[in-house]
Design an enzyme around this catalytic site. Sequence first.
Site, PDB file in Angstrom:
ATOM      1  N   ARG A   1      12.661  12.189 -27.480  1.00 60.46           N
ATOM      2  CA  ARG A   1      13.387  13.177 -26.716  1.00 60.46           C
ATOM      3  C   ARG A   1      13.146  14.472 -27.010  1.00 60.46           C
ATOM      4  NH1 ARG A   1      18.144  11.269 -25.604  1.00 60.46           N
ATOM      5  NH2 ARG A   1      18.961  13.196 -26.596  1.00 60.46           N
TER       6      ARG A   1
ATOM      7  N   TYR B   1       5.674  27.719  -4.435  1.00 57.94           N
ATOM      8  CA  TYR B   1       5.481  26.192  -4.224  1.00 57.94           C
ATOM      9  C   TYR B   1       6.917  25.459  -3.558  1.00 57.94           C
ATOM     10  CZ  TYR B   1       4.784  21.451  -5.770  1.00 57.94           C
ATOM     11  OH  TYR B   1       4.596  19.675  -5.704  1.00 57.94           O
TER      12      TYR B   1
ATOM     13  N   ASP C   1       4.388  31.449 -12.517  1.00 55.88           N
ATOM     14  CA  ASP C   1       3.720  30.394 -12.339  1.00 55.88           C
ATOM     15  C   ASP C   1       2.414  30.192 -11.976  1.00 55.88           C
ATOM     16  OD1 ASP C   1       2.793  27.615 -11.309  1.00 55.88           O
ATOM     17  OD2 ASP C   1       4.646  27.164 -10.418  1.00 55.88           O
TER      18      ASP C   1
ATOM     19  N   LYS D   1      -1.809  19.212 -12.712  1.00 57.88           N
ATOM     20  CA  LYS D   1      -2.932  19.999 -11.680  1.00 57.88           C
ATOM     21  C   LYS D   1      -4.386  20.119 -12.570  1.00 57.88           C
ATOM     22  CE  LYS D   1       0.401  19.909  -8.669  1.00 57.88           C
ATOM     23  NZ  LYS D   1       1.158  20.718  -8.424  1.00 57.88           N
TER      24      LYS D   1
HETATM   25  C1  LIG Z   1       2.719  21.141  -8.341  1.00 53.12           C
HETATM   26  C2  LIG Z   1       3.193  22.396  -8.598  1.00 53.12           C
HETATM   27  C3  LIG Z   1       4.413  22.571  -9.213  1.00 53.12           C
HETATM   28  C4  LIG Z   1       5.167  21.542  -9.593  1.00 53.12           C
HETATM   29  O1  LIG Z   1       4.480  20.652 -10.444  1.00 53.12           O
HETATM   30  P1  LIG Z   1       4.652  19.231 -10.602  1.00 53.12           P
HETATM   31  O2  LIG Z   1       4.027  18.835 -12.052  1.00 53.12           O
HETATM   32  O3  LIG Z   1       4.571  18.518  -9.626  1.00 53.12           O
HETATM   33  O4  LIG Z   1       6.407  18.860 -10.836  1.00 53.12           O
HETATM   34  C5  LIG Z   1       4.758  23.883  -9.437  1.00 53.12           C
HETATM   35  N1  LIG Z   1       4.234  25.095  -8.859  1.00 53.12           N
HETATM   36  C6  LIG Z   1       2.863  25.065  -8.426  1.00 53.12           C
HETATM   37  C7  LIG Z   1       2.207  26.180  -8.179  1.00 53.12           C
HETATM   38  C8  LIG Z   1       2.377  23.803  -8.088  1.00 53.12           C
HETATM   39  O5  LIG Z   1       1.086  23.638  -7.604  1.00 53.12           O
END
Ligand SMILES: *Cc1c(COP(=O)(O)O)cnc(C)c1O
Length: 390
Positions: free
Chosen positions: A54, A107, A179, A204
């Site tokens: 962890r 998001y 992000d 993604k």
């Molecule tokens: C999917 C996504 C997230 C969240 O990511 P997870 O891995 O699903 O928790 C955050 N920001 C953007 C732009 C995303 O497309």
Amino acid sequence: MQNRPHASDAAVPMPVGTAPLASNLTLSSVFRIRDLDHVDALYAGIEPGFIYARDGHPNADRLGRQLADLEGASAGVVLASGMAALAAILLDRLGPGDRVVASRDLYGKTITLLTERLGRFGIQVELVDTQDLAAVEAAVRAKAKLLLVESLSNPLVRAAPLEQLATLAHAAGALFVVDATFSPPPALRALSLGADLVVHSLTKILSGHGDVTLGAVLGAAELVEPLRATASVYGQHAAAFDCWLTERGLATLDLRVERSFANALTLARFLRQHPRVRMVHYPGLEEHPDHDWVRRHMTGFGFMLAFELGGRSEVNTLFQRLRDVPFCPSLGDVHTTVSHPATTSHRALAEERRHSLGIRDGTVRVSVGIEAPQQIVDDFAQALEGLPVA
Ligand SMILES: *Cc1c(COP(=O)(O)O)cnc(C)c1O
């Protein structure tokens, strides 16, 4: 009880002379320590070594360094998901009385985190249109601690003017967090445009095969390292197997980026001239408001696009008619997928708010994959054929 495995059985060294070509996967949740002097040296950081998964483990560690290299960062930490990565930053940096300024078209779950969860810690949130620099300046000047934006927005693929936003954030003494999930490296390097921290949902395109849930934060070591302790306390650590799969995905990242970006441009151009399509949102098209910005700051225009049909029933028919392209509310997979923001990612928003963000009932989002381009175009062509003329 003759056959009970002994701990020492697990630590058999490799036969000498060869080494595995593929990366090791270390699933162990705990590590063997020689003696008390050794444990003292480990905790003091005098000797390197893992103790408890962890707090860190070899697969997360290696992946974090690879991602930092890709983003041009000095450090990287991998966490349980993209949301875990964002939450860790907020939990680490903010406390009662602090203010966050964030883009209003983040998001959906990030908006929920900001607007429905931070209040209980006494943290205030202001959502702004990040295209409106005067509004951003006014908001960050009121003693904001952190400015959070997405490099490319969902689903209309608007580019945030990162350099100007960085200047405004830093003038106000705020940390600038980007992000960059929609703009994978090497296509964009947000740190070189002024971001202090870059966040990716590795779920993604960075893992890329729709089989992983992970997130990462990249940046300067003094900002990134404290996140390890935060992640450990809040239980946001990354699963080793997912790290291993992501490392495998990174091996083809350049190829997938190149192919999916090229396919997205091909599909956007096809959709633009189609009589049943009202409008296409893709920065690779000259008419997109951020075409110039993306051309100057990114290599390529991304793998995400959106387009407008007449309304919900046209979208429903399209999704029923598509044969190769599934309706999946995620993105960044090797397969092309479609989604419908109004009923998935932006479902929680009131219709009025969706409309103010430019999301209509006829808005279709496409995450473009790496198939042969003609295969994608052909599927959209046959599916659009049955729709009423717009
Ligand atoms: C999917 C996504 C997230 C969240 O990511 P997870 O891995 O699903 O928790 C955050 N920001 C953007 C732009 C995303 O497309």
